[in-house]
Design a protein around this motif. Structure first.
Motif, short mmCIF file in Angstrom:
data_model
loop_
_atom_site.label_atom_id
_atom_site.label_comp_id
_atom_site.label_asym_id
_atom_site.label_seq_id
_atom_site.Cartn_x
_atom_site.Cartn_y
_atom_site.Cartn_z
N PRO A 151 -11.75 -5.46 -32.33
CA PRO A 151 -10.68 -6.06 -33.12
C PRO A 151 -10.05 -5.04 -34.09
O PRO A 151 -10.76 -4.43 -34.90
CB PRO A 151 -11.37 -7.18 -33.89
CG PRO A 151 -12.65 -7.42 -33.18
CD PRO A 151 -13.02 -6.16 -32.49
N GLY A 152 -8.76 -4.85 -33.96
CA GLY A 152 -8.04 -3.96 -34.87
C GLY A 152 -8.16 -2.49 -34.55
O GLY A 152 -7.65 -1.65 -35.29
N VAL A 153 -8.83 -2.14 -33.45
CA VAL A 153 -8.98 -0.74 -33.03
C VAL A 153 -8.62 -0.66 -31.55
O VAL A 153 -9.15 -1.41 -30.74
CB VAL A 153 -10.42 -0.23 -33.24
CG1 VAL A 153 -10.54 1.23 -32.81
CG2 VAL A 153 -10.86 -0.40 -34.69
N SER A 154 -7.71 0.26 -31.22
CA SER A 154 -7.26 0.38 -29.83
C SER A 154 -7.67 1.74 -29.25
O SER A 154 -8.02 2.66 -29.99
CB SER A 154 -5.73 0.26 -29.78
OG SER A 154 -5.14 1.42 -30.35
N PRO A 155 -7.57 1.88 -27.93
CA PRO A 155 -7.82 3.19 -27.33
C PRO A 155 -6.90 4.26 -27.92
O PRO A 155 -7.31 5.41 -28.10
CB PRO A 155 -7.51 2.95 -25.84
CG PRO A 155 -7.84 1.52 -25.63
CD PRO A 155 -7.38 0.83 -26.90
N ASP A 156 -5.66 3.88 -28.24
CA ASP A 156 -4.72 4.83 -28.86
C ASP A 156 -5.27 5.34 -30.19
O ASP A 156 -5.07 6.50 -30.55
CB ASP A 156 -3.37 4.16 -29.11
CG ASP A 156 -2.64 3.76 -27.84
OD1 ASP A 156 -3.07 4.20 -26.75
OD2 ASP A 156 -1.67 3.02 -27.94
N ASP A 157 -5.97 4.47 -30.93
CA ASP A 157 -6.52 4.86 -32.23
C ASP A 157 -7.61 5.92 -32.07
O ASP A 157 -7.69 6.86 -32.86
CB ASP A 157 -7.08 3.65 -32.97
CG ASP A 157 -6.01 2.64 -33.35
OD1 ASP A 157 -4.85 3.05 -33.58
OD2 ASP A 157 -6.34 1.44 -33.41
N PHE A 158 -8.44 5.79 -31.04
CA PHE A 158 -9.48 6.80 -30.80
C PHE A 158 -8.83 8.14 -30.47
O PHE A 158 -9.24 9.18 -30.99
CB PHE A 158 -10.43 6.37 -29.68
CG PHE A 158 -11.41 5.32 -30.11
CD1 PHE A 158 -12.48 5.63 -30.94
CD2 PHE A 158 -11.26 4.02 -29.69
CE1 PHE A 158 -13.38 4.66 -31.34
CE2 PHE A 158 -12.16 3.03 -30.07
CZ PHE A 158 -13.23 3.36 -30.91
N ALA A 159 -7.81 8.13 -29.62
CA ALA A 159 -7.11 9.36 -29.27
C ALA A 159 -6.47 9.98 -30.51
O ALA A 159 -6.54 11.19 -30.73
CB ALA A 159 -6.05 9.09 -28.20
N ALA A 160 -5.87 9.14 -31.36
CA ALA A 160 -5.22 9.64 -32.58
C ALA A 160 -6.24 10.27 -33.52
O ALA A 160 -5.97 11.31 -34.14
CB ALA A 160 -4.47 8.51 -33.28
N ALA A 161 -7.42 9.67 -33.64
CA ALA A 161 -8.46 10.22 -34.52
C ALA A 161 -8.93 11.58 -34.01
O ALA A 161 -9.10 12.53 -34.79
CB ALA A 161 -9.64 9.26 -34.62
N ILE A 162 -9.11 11.70 -32.70
CA ILE A 162 -9.52 12.98 -32.11
C ILE A 162 -8.47 14.04 -32.36
O ILE A 162 -8.77 15.16 -32.78
CB ILE A 162 -9.79 12.81 -30.60
CG1 ILE A 162 -11.00 11.91 -30.38
CG2 ILE A 162 -9.98 14.17 -29.93
CD1 ILE A 162 -11.15 11.40 -28.95
N LEU A 163 -7.21 13.69 -32.12
CA LEU A 163 -6.13 14.66 -32.30
C LEU A 163 -5.95 15.03 -33.77
O LEU A 163 -5.62 16.18 -34.08
CB LEU A 163 -4.84 14.14 -31.69
CG LEU A 163 -4.89 14.04 -30.17
CD1 LEU A 163 -3.65 13.33 -29.65
CD2 LEU A 163 -5.03 15.42 -29.54
N ARG A 164 -6.17 14.09 -34.67
CA ARG A 164 -6.08 14.40 -36.10
C ARG A 164 -7.12 15.47 -36.45
O ARG A 164 -6.85 16.38 -37.23
CB ARG A 164 -6.30 13.17 -36.95
CG ARG A 164 -6.34 13.50 -38.44
CD ARG A 164 -6.46 12.30 -39.30
NE ARG A 164 -5.14 11.70 -39.40
CZ ARG A 164 -4.85 10.69 -40.20
NH1 ARG A 164 -5.79 10.16 -40.95
NH2 ARG A 164 -3.64 10.20 -40.25
#
Length: 170
Positions: A151-164
């Motif tokens: 809830p409130g966390v998407s696959p896109d969010d994991f990719a964004a965290a890695i790229l950050r």
């Protein structure tokens, strides 16, 4: 953490360890090791560096090493970042080798069910290039395969965290 005694079954001779260490350092540096004392200039520089790296300004600087990453080897870097998303905070520690994810640890205060999904995501992105589309697609595949819910966390969010985490490398 371990000890030489535990790993070798016996404690090696200290002088032999020192000799081997110095031989390896000399080989790695491509230079002969010479024993001596520091010059006054080297002593002054060491004192200056000690003072700088023990200062409040250095120790408590915002972001510190986390923003720029740590170079471990010529083409190996360690990066860390956190990303706040509606479902919580995603923290990542990423080791890259030649622009690819060599190892990764993901943690945070988000909910991901089933819990084994986090290890599956980490395993799935190892070896990938640092491209958003590829990372997101791989994490989405894991979500589908395992029926992950977050809830409130998407696959896109994991990719964004890695790229950050690896932004500074680019």
């Amino acid at each position: 953490m371990t000890t030489m005694h535990r790993e070798l079954g016996t404690l090696p001779d200290r002088d032999a360890v020192v000799e081997t260490y110095l031989e390896c350092c000399a080989a790695a540096l491509g230079a002969e090791i010479e024993f001596g004392t520091l010059t006054p200039e080297e002593e002054a520089m060491a004192a200056e560096l000690d003072e700088r790296f023990a200062s409040e300004e250095w120790l408590y600087q915002k972001g510190g090493l986390r923003q720029s990453g740590i170079k471990i080897h010529a083409d190996v870097h360690l990066h860390e970042a956190a990303l706040k998303v509606p479902g919580g905070l995603i923290r990542v520690i990423v080791r890259t080798h030649r622009g690819r994810i060599d190892d990764i640890s993901i943690s945070g205060d988000f909910t991901l069910l089933p819990a084994l999904g986090l290890a599956a995501i980490e395993q799935a992105v190892r070896g990938l290039a640092l491209r958003r589309e590829e990372l997101t697609a791989r994490v989405r595949d894991v979500y589908r395969a395992l029926g992950l819910q977050s809830p409130g966390v998407s696959p896109d969010d994991f990719a964004a965290a890695i790229l950050r985490a690896v932004e500074s490398m680019r």
